[in-house]
Design a protein around this motif. Structure first.
Motif, PDB file in Angstrom:
ATOM      1  N   LYS A   1       0.821  -1.216   0.000  1.00  0.00           N
ATOM      2  CA  LYS A   1       0.000   0.000   0.000  1.00  0.00           C
ATOM      3  C   LYS A   1       0.858   1.272   0.000  1.00  0.00           C
ATOM      4  N   LEU A   2       2.007   1.220   0.650  1.00  0.00           N
ATOM      5  CA  LEU A   2       2.890   2.376   0.653  1.00  0.00           C
ATOM      6  C   LEU A   2       3.407   2.645  -0.771  1.00  0.00           C
ATOM      7  N   ALA A   3       3.770   1.589  -1.491  1.00  0.00           N
ATOM      8  CA  ALA A   3       4.213   1.755  -2.884  1.00  0.00           C
ATOM      9  C   ALA A   3       3.080   2.340  -3.726  1.00  0.00           C
ATOM     10  N   GLN A   4       1.873   1.848  -3.510  1.00  0.00           N
ATOM     11  CA  GLN A   4       0.719   2.361  -4.249  1.00  0.00           C
ATOM     12  C   GLN A   4       0.502   3.848  -3.970  1.00  0.00           C
ATOM     13  N   SER A   5       0.748   4.270  -2.727  1.00  0.00           N
ATOM     14  CA  SER A   5       0.551   5.683  -2.385  1.00  0.00           C
ATOM     15  C   SER A   5       1.547   6.579  -3.110  1.00  0.00           C
TER      16      SER A   5
ATOM     17  N   ASP B   1       6.695  -3.321  -5.823  1.00  0.00           N
ATOM     18  CA  ASP B   1       7.257  -2.978  -4.517  1.00  0.00           C
ATOM     19  C   ASP B   1       8.499  -3.805  -4.227  1.00  0.00           C
ATOM     20  N   LEU B   2       9.034  -3.616  -3.048  1.00  0.00           N
ATOM     21  CA  LEU B   2      10.224  -4.342  -2.603  1.00  0.00           C
ATOM     22  C   LEU B   2       9.935  -5.220  -1.391  1.00  0.00           C
ATOM     23  N   LYS B   3       8.680  -5.593  -1.184  1.00  0.00           N
ATOM     24  CA  LYS B   3       8.346  -6.284   0.068  1.00  0.00           C
ATOM     25  C   LYS B   3       9.092  -7.606   0.243  1.00  0.00           C
ATOM     26  N   LEU B   4       9.374  -8.327  -0.825  1.00  0.00           N
ATOM     27  CA  LEU B   4      10.101  -9.590  -0.667  1.00  0.00           C
ATOM     28  C   LEU B   4      11.547  -9.338  -0.237  1.00  0.00           C
ATOM     29  N   GLN B   5      12.192  -8.353  -0.848  1.00  0.00           N
ATOM     30  CA  GLN B   5      13.565  -8.028  -0.477  1.00  0.00           C
ATOM     31  C   GLN B   5      13.635  -7.444   0.929  1.00  0.00           C
TER      32      GLN B   5
END
Length: 124
Positions: A95-99, A105-109
């Motif tokens: 959601k932060l990337a979407q904002s 996004d980088l959530k996996l890393q």
């Protein structure tokens, strides 16, 4: 710090799905443990979106001092002053990337960085 800035620029200038874990780790460790504050005034709009997300995401961790958070908030203010970011909605994207108007996004890393953002980690 010059090398860290180069890694940061590379990270925010390419698609996150192509980002190397080493680049993400370098930027995160520099921000969390070396008080790295990236320069962002030279970035394109696309790179500025990515930079905003990276800085916003990494500054939220508890290992970032209040003093550094203030400097990083200034970086975010510069980015928001340079461009307007239209939020998007993308299923499965942070959601932060979407904002910041991003569809990836980088959530996996970031998840792999957990061991480096604890008080037990000794940065060399």
């Amino acid at each position: 710090m010059k090398r860290t800035q180069e890694v940061f620029d590379r990270l925010v200038s390419s698609e996150f799905r192509l980002a190397s874990f080493e680049d993400v780790k370098t930027v995160a460790l520099a921000m969390w443990h070396e008080n790295f504050v990236p320069q962002v005034t030279h970035l394109s709009e696309t790179s500025a979106k990515a930079a905003g997300y990276v800085v916003d995401k990494l500054m939220r961790f508890n290992c970032v001092s209040q003093e550094l958070k203030a400097k990083l908030r200034d970086v975010l203010a510069v980015l928001k002053g340079m461009f307007s970011f239209t939020p998007v909605k993308v299923k499965g994207c942070d959601k932060l990337a979407q904002s910041w108007g991003l569809v990836t996004d980088l959530k996996l890393q970031i998840r792999e960085l957990l061991e480096y953002q604890t008080r037990h980690y000794k940065h060399a």
